[in-house]
Design an enzyme around this catalytic site. Structure first.
Site, PDB file in Angstrom:
ATOM      1  N   GLU A  50      -9.337  -1.958   5.349  1.00 54.05           N
ATOM      2  CA  GLU A  50      -9.949  -1.646   6.821  1.00 54.05           C
ATOM      3  C   GLU A  50     -11.224  -2.440   7.068  1.00 54.05           C
ATOM      4  O   GLU A  50     -11.851  -3.010   5.943  1.00 54.05           O
ATOM      5  CB  GLU A  50     -10.407  -0.258   6.820  1.00 54.05           C
ATOM      6  CG  GLU A  50      -9.211   0.997   6.678  1.00 54.05           C
ATOM      7  CD  GLU A  50      -8.484   1.013   7.783  1.00 54.05           C
ATOM      8  OE1 GLU A  50      -8.229  -0.004   8.433  1.00 54.05           O
ATOM      9  OE2 GLU A  50      -8.168   2.087   8.333  1.00 54.05           O
ATOM     10  N   ASP A  95       0.860  -1.363   0.077  1.00 52.46           N
ATOM     11  CA  ASP A  95      -0.008  -0.106  -0.076  1.00 52.46           C
ATOM     12  C   ASP A  95       0.780   1.277   0.062  1.00 52.46           C
ATOM     13  O   ASP A  95       1.924   1.269   0.166  1.00 52.46           O
ATOM     14  CB  ASP A  95      -0.993   0.051   1.174  1.00 52.46           C
ATOM     15  CG  ASP A  95      -0.254  -0.432   2.557  1.00 52.46           C
ATOM     16  OD1 ASP A  95       1.074  -0.265   2.664  1.00 52.46           O
ATOM     17  OD2 ASP A  95      -0.871  -0.845   3.373  1.00 52.46           O
ATOM     18  N   HIS A 148      -7.131  -4.674  10.254  1.00 49.54           N
ATOM     19  CA  HIS A 148      -6.745  -4.579   8.953  1.00 49.54           C
ATOM     20  C   HIS A 148      -5.375  -5.315   8.523  1.00 49.54           C
ATOM     21  O   HIS A 148      -4.535  -5.485   9.372  1.00 49.54           O
ATOM     22  CB  HIS A 148      -6.661  -3.150   8.554  1.00 49.54           C
ATOM     23  CG  HIS A 148      -5.533  -2.173   8.898  1.00 49.54           C
ATOM     24  ND1 HIS A 148      -5.608  -0.853   8.959  1.00 49.54           N
ATOM     25  CD2 HIS A 148      -4.308  -2.384   9.070  1.00 49.54           C
ATOM     26  CE1 HIS A 148      -4.309  -0.519   9.416  1.00 49.54           C
ATOM     27  NE2 HIS A 148      -3.870  -1.558   9.784  1.00 49.54           N
ATOM     28  N   ASN A 171      -7.285  -2.814  14.494  1.00 51.56           N
ATOM     29  CA  ASN A 171      -8.812  -2.929  13.968  1.00 51.56           C
ATOM     30  C   ASN A 171      -8.883  -4.055  13.094  1.00 51.56           C
ATOM     31  O   ASN A 171      -9.787  -4.508  12.425  1.00 51.56           O
ATOM     32  CB  ASN A 171      -9.143  -1.895  13.399  1.00 51.56           C
ATOM     33  CG  ASN A 171      -8.421  -1.387  12.161  1.00 51.56           C
ATOM     34  OD1 ASN A 171      -7.815  -2.103  11.726  1.00 51.56           O
ATOM     35  ND2 ASN A 171      -9.071  -0.253  11.452  1.00 51.56           N
TER      36      ASN A 171
HETATM   37  P1  PGA Z   1       2.261  -1.387  12.774  1.00 50.72           P
HETATM   38  O1  PGA Z   1       0.937  -1.460  11.844  1.00 50.72           O
HETATM   39  O2  PGA Z   1       3.248  -2.368  12.007  1.00 50.72           O
HETATM   40  O3  PGA Z   1       2.674  -0.208  12.552  1.00 50.72           O
HETATM   41  O4  PGA Z   1       1.837  -1.858  13.996  1.00 50.72           O
HETATM   42  C1  PGA Z   1       0.566  -2.668  11.289  1.00 50.72           C
HETATM   43  C2  PGA Z   1      -0.749  -2.603  10.463  1.00 50.72           C
HETATM   44  O5  PGA Z   1      -1.227  -1.516  10.582  1.00 50.72           O
HETATM   45  O6  PGA Z   1      -0.779  -3.376   9.360  1.00 50.72           O
END
Ligand code: PGA
Length: 246
Positions: A143, A67, A138, A136
């Protein structure tokens, strides 16, 4: 889904690095699916540190990132392009033209999604996909509410995702509101997937994932529909599951 419980973040990162290196040793032309965020930083650090001594070459490897923030130029300090370049690409012998990341400032977002899906079709399937998990649930920037049939698309980031990523930006307002992300369907086309989870902040997400309820409300749960996923988790991220089992 296979699971591996390790003591801490350092152990998770080191183990994940050995899996990536094994993949590249076994197939010098591997296609790696890469993630950004705090979680894979240790993995990338391990790859960079051991790059010379372990004799793994990335010169014929291709990488596809999940992404990118929408609205940020590649050169923006917080773009995922910059992140990948600073944390990994410039430290190894990967040919930068073999590293694919969505364009965060395309002239047409619709066309950029189509272009990225074509890249995935042409050079995929991804042999090994690295994933983190959002608080959450994702994966990538898919999302809650994302359809399991989704391909590359634009998403509006939830307030919780923007908050989780706030530490990378000077102010909350600077955090982009939208992103472009590979979809769930595209992620599930990968041959092997490694899902990394570390720290107390991921404990609730790991618990929800391991409840095995497959639902759009928790996109990582779609990984239960794939037959080669390894969850590598540390004790802090696993603590709520452990508590429940006592
Ligand atoms: P993080 O995020 O590695 O910064 O905890 C993981 C994600 O949002 O996929």
């Amino acid at each position: 889904m296979k699971g591996l419980l390790l003591d801490n973040y350092a152990a998770v990162s080191e183990y994940a690095a050995t899996l990536v290196e094994e993949q590249v040793r076994g197939n010098a032309q591997s296609v790696l699916g890469l993630a950004t965020g705090a979680t894979p930083l240790g993995l990338y650090e391990n790859i960079c540190n051991s790059f010379e001594e372990r004799g793994v070459s990335y010169k014929d490897v291709r990488t596809i990132n999940l992404d990118e923030y929408l609205g940020l130029e590649r050169t923006h300090p917080e773009s995922y392009y910059t992140f990948m370049n600073e944390k990994l690409f410039k430290h190894i012998d990967l040919a930068i033209e073999n590293a694919y990341i969505p364009d965060g400032k395309p002239s047409s977002v619709g066309e950029e999604c189509v272009r990225y899906d074509k890249i995935l079709d042409c050079i995929g399937p991804i042999n090994l996909q690295i994933l983190g998990i959002g608080t959450n649930g994702h994966i990538g920037f898919n999302e809650p509410g994302t359809n399991s049939n989704s391909t590359t698309h634009i998403v509006e980031l939830t307030p919780s995702t923007r908050k989780s990523n706030a530490h990378f930006f000077q102010s909350f307002e600077e955090i982009p509101t939208h992103a472009i992300t590979m979809g769930i369907k595209s992620i599930l086309k990968s041959e092997k997937i490694i899902l990394l989870a570390s720290g107390e902040s991921k404990a609730e997400a790991v618990k929800t994932l391991l409840s095995k309820q497959v639902t759009e409300r928790f996109p990582a749960s779609f990984l239960w529909n794939h037959d080669n996923v390894t969850l590598i988790v540390d004790r802090d991220a696993y603590q709520l599951v452990e508590l429940e089992r006592q």
